[in-house]
Design a protein around this motif. Structure first.
Motif, PDB file in Angstrom:
ATOM      1  N   SER A  24      -4.735  11.227  -5.630  1.00  0.00           N
ATOM      2  CA  SER A  24      -4.596  10.835  -4.225  1.00  0.00           C
ATOM      3  C   SER A  24      -5.613   9.744  -3.906  1.00  0.00           C
ATOM      4  O   SER A  24      -6.609   9.586  -4.628  1.00  0.00           O
ATOM      5  CB  SER A  24      -4.818  12.031  -3.288  1.00  0.00           C
ATOM      6  N   THR A  25      -5.350   9.013  -2.843  1.00  0.00           N
ATOM      7  CA  THR A  25      -6.266   7.938  -2.446  1.00  0.00           C
ATOM      8  C   THR A  25      -7.636   8.529  -2.109  1.00  0.00           C
ATOM      9  O   THR A  25      -8.674   7.976  -2.460  1.00  0.00           O
ATOM     10  CB  THR A  25      -5.713   7.194  -1.215  1.00  0.00           C
ATOM     11  N   TRP A  26      -7.606   9.665  -1.403  1.00  0.00           N
ATOM     12  CA  TRP A  26      -8.863  10.281  -0.963  1.00  0.00           C
ATOM     13  C   TRP A  26      -9.714  10.734  -2.147  1.00  0.00           C
ATOM     14  O   TRP A  26     -10.927  10.518  -2.178  1.00  0.00           O
ATOM     15  CB  TRP A  26      -8.553  11.459  -0.018  1.00  0.00           C
ATOM     16  N   GLN A  86     -12.272  16.877  -7.711  1.00  0.00           N
ATOM     17  CA  GLN A  86     -10.937  17.412  -7.947  1.00  0.00           C
ATOM     18  C   GLN A  86      -9.874  16.346  -7.686  1.00  0.00           C
ATOM     19  O   GLN A  86      -9.905  15.685  -6.653  1.00  0.00           O
ATOM     20  CB  GLN A  86     -10.709  18.609  -7.027  1.00  0.00           C
ATOM     21  N   GLY A  87      -8.987  16.167  -8.612  1.00  0.00           N
ATOM     22  CA  GLY A  87      -7.940  15.166  -8.464  1.00  0.00           C
ATOM     23  C   GLY A  87      -8.220  13.897  -9.261  1.00  0.00           C
ATOM     24  O   GLY A  87      -7.319  13.103  -9.502  1.00  0.00           O
ATOM     25  N   LYS A 143     -13.385   9.425  -3.120  1.00  0.00           N
ATOM     26  CA  LYS A 143     -14.526  10.328  -3.322  1.00  0.00           C
ATOM     27  C   LYS A 143     -15.112  10.150  -4.715  1.00  0.00           C
ATOM     28  O   LYS A 143     -16.325  10.164  -4.903  1.00  0.00           O
ATOM     29  CB  LYS A 143     -14.080  11.788  -3.107  1.00  0.00           C
ATOM     30  N   LYS A 170       4.933   3.804  -4.279  1.00  0.00           N
ATOM     31  CA  LYS A 170       4.777   5.051  -5.061  1.00  0.00           C
ATOM     32  C   LYS A 170       5.792   5.019  -6.185  1.00  0.00           C
ATOM     33  O   LYS A 170       6.937   4.636  -5.989  1.00  0.00           O
ATOM     34  CB  LYS A 170       5.047   6.276  -4.185  1.00  0.00           C
ATOM     35  N   ILE A 203       0.825  -1.209   0.000  1.00  0.00           N
ATOM     36  CA  ILE A 203       0.000   0.000   0.000  1.00  0.00           C
ATOM     37  C   ILE A 203       0.864   1.266   0.000  1.00  0.00           C
ATOM     38  O   ILE A 203       0.400   2.348  -0.355  1.00  0.00           O
ATOM     39  CB  ILE A 203      -0.977  -0.032   1.206  1.00  0.00           C
ATOM     40  N   ILE A 212      -6.062   0.575  -4.558  1.00  0.00           N
ATOM     41  CA  ILE A 212      -6.215   0.447  -3.107  1.00  0.00           C
ATOM     42  C   ILE A 212      -7.647   0.017  -2.797  1.00  0.00           C
ATOM     43  O   ILE A 212      -8.597   0.614  -3.297  1.00  0.00           O
ATOM     44  CB  ILE A 212      -5.962   1.815  -2.404  1.00  0.00           C
ATOM     45  N   TRP A 213      -7.775  -1.011  -1.976  1.00  0.00           N
ATOM     46  CA  TRP A 213      -9.103  -1.452  -1.532  1.00  0.00           C
ATOM     47  C   TRP A 213      -9.372  -0.815  -0.169  1.00  0.00           C
ATOM     48  O   TRP A 213      -8.477  -0.778   0.686  1.00  0.00           O
ATOM     49  CB  TRP A 213      -9.164  -2.963  -1.374  1.00  0.00           C
ATOM     50  N   THR A 214     -10.590  -0.342   0.027  1.00  0.00           N
ATOM     51  CA  THR A 214     -10.962   0.091   1.381  1.00  0.00           C
ATOM     52  C   THR A 214     -11.232  -1.169   2.203  1.00  0.00           C
ATOM     53  O   THR A 214     -11.318  -2.276   1.658  1.00  0.00           O
ATOM     54  CB  THR A 214     -12.246   0.944   1.383  1.00  0.00           C
ATOM     55  N   TYR A 240      -3.611   6.773  -8.013  1.00  0.00           N
ATOM     56  CA  TYR A 240      -4.281   5.872  -7.072  1.00  0.00           C
ATOM     57  C   TYR A 240      -5.624   5.509  -7.673  1.00  0.00           C
ATOM     58  O   TYR A 240      -6.281   6.349  -8.281  1.00  0.00           O
ATOM     59  CB  TYR A 240      -4.497   6.573  -5.730  1.00  0.00           C
TER      60      TYR A 240
END
Lengths: 155, 705
Positions: free
Chosen positions: B261-263, B243-244, B267, B213, B210, B413-415, B219
């Motif tokens: 980004s992951t976030w 955004q992103g 989203k 990079k 995880i 990436i899995w939550t 991501y």
């Protein structure tokens, strides 16, 4: 996006991120402080534990906008040379298996020793209950916390 | 099991390192070159690098998921190399099937399949270094010996370090035969060696999948269908507006959102408007239970084992005992959720991440991308647990497809929720046991009918007490399901042991016999008058049962509110017996202490071995007490650790006492064998405390008064 000035591991760091971004992802994705781990995202597992003004918090549940001027300490900043009594004790007790949760465990334990330098088994259990270790190293974690406490707790 | 230890001819390859030094690849001749080897024989290899400055680098070829092989496998090489362990550097090797074999973390097999060949690799290097020294001094090789990273000339006391000899050793012809050390001379094997990665783990420097990079990497998060559904329509406008977010790609029934980004990826994924429709029938836990109930009433046409005539013995019995046990689905819930890095461009694929089976990853990625396997590179990160989940290649294949479609390097990436809902669970099942007691008050028949989802082999037909009962039958029914299952730490054993050992306890109670004495009596029967094949070693089994009983003060029930339960099981070559000290007070079950006796052959690293045992026991207790994943119309009902409870420190025993039977036998498995027996040890103790039998896991479903 918004700009934030954060005080992390003794340094001022600037980031430009969405206001709702959890501190966890700011640390990991923006600042490459990847020692803080993602495990659940809902403050249930403790893998993402960091200190905000020396108090252990789950960084997945703290939006960056709520950090303000609070001092952030991550596992990378717990000690200069990786020689915090807990870090040494973790080696002495040969704690880790997969190791993924251990940074979070150590950060929670460090905050505990700061406020309670000689915790009992029961006090350790209570403080550490929010940190899951899927490999089941709990007995060694408890032992390592006692070892660190015997050697003076906080470095 | 003996085939694992077949010795074979081998050759060694020496190659010069740039800048001096030598690298010794120990390559055993594989199946293609030796037709006498059985299909299932694994042939491992090792890698040693010694540079001119004397730094000894040992390669750890197997995936490290927390089982400790990154420490234990190099110990085998280091022992024979006579190197100072404190100066050794251990490196994780990438997948390389030309150099290594069985780069797998599974089946508790790393040590047992590497025991011979890894030591030989160390011994061969030691012999070359000795020869290099003898040539340098122009003395007889027989007068030289190695110690602590030096070759010493015995008559004169002259010595040269391995680094000084490395270049010369690289020019020599490798030995065909090597001499292994007498175990009495071991200085590393059998010592308590700490995990080689602890310093990097406790400083946050150890990198997991995880944490990967790479330049230009995005991501990704993926929307996947629940079981039985397929994608009907997609509106990704909301996702693209985040955004992103850089891209949205679709692969079959999955939509991936790629972001900086992951976030942002999360989203974006959450902003997708998706419509799903039924593909196959979405299933619920209730449906499985109803189907199992019917299946366990039916005998199977092809029994897994059928000694004597169990049906007839049951019909004519003085007394018949019957019990049915229920196993829930269990997710693996490794602390590091699934993730994988992929960079697929120009017909080449670079994969990096946590996998227990890198070779399978390469094969499946090549297949789905329709490229040759040699164009797929697979590297292994440190892994935040595996427990069997990372034996699958679904998540690495998915990463490869997403990278290929987006033409960008990507870390998928899995939550936690994705991970819990993502399948490959420990199968759910139902096990119906019947036992016949004859007029002499003996166990005369044992008949198990099992049924499990997507698991035609849910039983272990040669498990104890097979061989001790004249009429012994095992049937296993498969229930087809669209919910995917897979190996989960100690596959099948993780539930079988609970059912067998509980039922044995029930039989002992019905016969008014002590449960431990009854097990020993059954072993006597297997020894003196065995029925059919006995697949376990009777004396080893007896050895651990007696030791655990002695350690755990067996027979002392109810002292200070503590009740004892017993469990024993044989799996992955290891014999394990345990006594659990349990109290049930105010409806709450507390496991205070577990005593564990193990016969796993020679122990390589007692600290690592005990850590695996403690972990296996705590893992077993946790899942026995709390673990359950249920389904409602294809949807997993527990999605994160607030509804799926994992064991936490206050639920873990304060103490686990382990003793190994001293053994010179080849090492056996250990990562898995200590989990199965603790479950019945705990549930049998609960019976001793409350008179209530646990037949359905988890224990938390029961009410204790």
């Amino acid at each position: 996006m918004a700009k934030y000035s954060l005080f992390i591991n003794g340094k001022e760091r600037s980031v430009d991120v969405a206001a709702d971004t959890p501190l966890l992802w700011v640390l990991r994705d923006e600042l490459n402080l990847v020692g803080t781990k993602y495990g659940c995202g809902v403050a249930q597992c403790g893998s993402c534990t960091v200190h905000l003004n020396d108090v252990a918090v789950r960084s997945c549940a703290v939006p960056v906008s709520a950090v303000g001027t609070k001092k952030v300490t991550t596992i990378e900043g717990l000690s200069e040379a990786g020689d915090h009594p807990l870090q040494l004790a973790w080696d002495e007790a040969d704690v880790p298996q997969c190791g993924y949760c251990q940074a979070g465990q150590i950060m929670t334990a460090a905050a505990l020793l700061k406020r309670n330098p000689k915790p009992s088994d029961k006090e350790i259990e209570t403080a550490m209950t929010g940190n899951i270790c899927r490999c089941g190293t709990y007995i060694r974690i408890r032992k390592a916390i006692h070892l660190a406490a015997q050697k003076g707790g906080k470095s | 099991m003996s085939t694992t230890f077949v010795s074979r001819r081998s050759f060694l390859k020496v190659s010069a390192l740039a800048g001096g030094g030598f690298m010794l690849g120990f390559h055993a001749i594989g199946k293609a070159m030796d037709n006498t080897l059985a299909e299932d024989v694994f042939v491992p290899n090792a890698f040693i690098k010694i540079d001119a400055t004397g730094i000894v680098t040992l390669m750890a070829p197997n995936p490290e998921v927390g089982q400790g092989v990154k420490t234990a496998l190099p110990m085998l090489v280091a022992e024979e190399l006579n190197v100072n362990w404190n100066t050794v550097v251990v490196e994780q090797a990438p997948l390389n099937t030309k150099l290594y074999e069985r780069q797998v973390a599974g089946g508790s097999g790393s040590i047992r399949s590497s025991w011979e060949s890894f030591r030989k690799a160390g011994a061969a290097a030691r012999q070359l270094l000795t020869e290099a020294a003898a040539k340098t001094w122009n003395v007889n090789v027989a007068d030289c010996y190695s110690e602590n990273s030096f070759i010493i000339h015995k008559p004169s006391g002259k010595k040269l370090g391995y680094g000084e000899l490395a270049s010369k050793a690289a020019t020599l012809t490798p030995p065909v035969e090597v001499t292994l050390k007498d175990p009495k001379e071991y200085t590393i094997i059998g010592q308590r060696i700490r995990n080689v990665d602890t310093k990097s783990i406790v400083t946050g420097k150890a990198l997991y999948g995880i944490d990967t990079k790479r330049e230009g990497m995005l991501y990704a998060m993926v929307a996947r269908p629940v079981f039985g559904k397929k994608l009907k329509s997609v509106d990704d406008s909301g996702a693209r507006a985040v955004q992103g977010v850089k891209n949205v790609v679709r692969w079959e029934n999955r939509i991936a959102v790629l972001a900086t980004s992951t976030w942002a990826a999360k989203k974006g994924r959450d902003a997708l408007k998706l419509e799903w429709e039924d593909d196959t029938k979405p299933e619920s836990t209730r449906d499985h239970q109803e189907a199992f109930k019917k299946l366990i009433q039916q005998k199977h046409d092809a029994p897994k084992r059928n000694d004597g005539d169990a049906e007839k013995a049951i019909t004519g019995a003085t007394k018949v005992l019957e019990s049915t046990f229920e196993a829930p689905f269990l997710p693996h819930a490794s602390m590091e959720p699934m993730n994988f890095f992929a960079d697929v461009r120009d017909g080449k694929a670079i994969l990096f991440g946590p996998t227990q089976t890198p070779a399978r990853t390469r094969t499946e990625v090549a297949k789905v991308l329709k490229i040759a396997e040699e164009n797929v590179e697979v590297g292994m990160s440190r892994q935040g647990g595996g427990f069997g989940r990372r034996l699958q290649a679904d998540y690495s294949v998915e990463a490869a497809m997403i990278s290929s479609l987006a033409q960008a390097p990507v870390n998928v990436i899995w939550t936690r929720e994705d991970d819990m809902e993502g399948g490959f669970y420990r199968p759910t099942g139902m096990y119906r046991y019947r036992a016949a007691i004859n007029e002499k008050n003996e166990l005369d028949a044992w008949y198990l009918i099992a049924a499990a989802g997507n698991q035609p082999n849910a039983t272990r037909e040669n498990s104890f007490p097979a061989g001790a009962v004249p009429n012994f039958r095992v049937d296993s029914h498969n229930l087809e399901s669209n919910i995917s299952i897979g190996p989960w730490r100690a596959p099948n054993h993780n539930f079988i042991a609970f059912t067998e050992e509980t039922f044995i306890d029930e039989i002992a109670t019905a016969l008014k016999k002590d449960p431990v004495a009854f097990r020993l009596e059954l072993l006597d029967r297997a020894k003196n008058n065995k029925f059919g094949t006995v697949a376990y070693d009777i004396e080893k089994y007896r050895g651990v049962i007696k030791l655990a009983a002695e350690m755990g003060n067996w027979g002392e029930q109810g002292k200070n509110g503590i009740y004892k339960g017993f469990g024993a099981h044989f799996s992955f070559g290891a014999y394990v017996a345990q006594v659990a000290d349990v109290s049930v007070s105010g409806g709450k079950v507390r496991v205070h202490k577990v005593y564990c006796a193990v016969d796993c052959g020679r122990v390589i690293n007692p600290s690592g071995a005990e850590n695996q045992i403690e972990g296996g026991i705590i893992d077993g207790i946790g899942h026995a007490l709390f673990g359950e994943l249920t389904f409602e119309k294809g949807v997993a009902q527990q999605k994160n650790f607030n509804s799926y409870r994992l064991i936490r420190m206050p639920d873990a025993p304060l103490e686990i006492e382990t003793r190994f039977i001293q053994s010179d036998a080849s090492p056996q498995g250990l990562g898995e064998p200590c989990l199965p027996p603790v479950i019945p040890a705990v549930t049998n103790a609960i019976f001793a405390a409350t008179g209530q039998r646990v037949k359905r896991l988890p224990v938390s479903l029961m009410t204790f008064l």
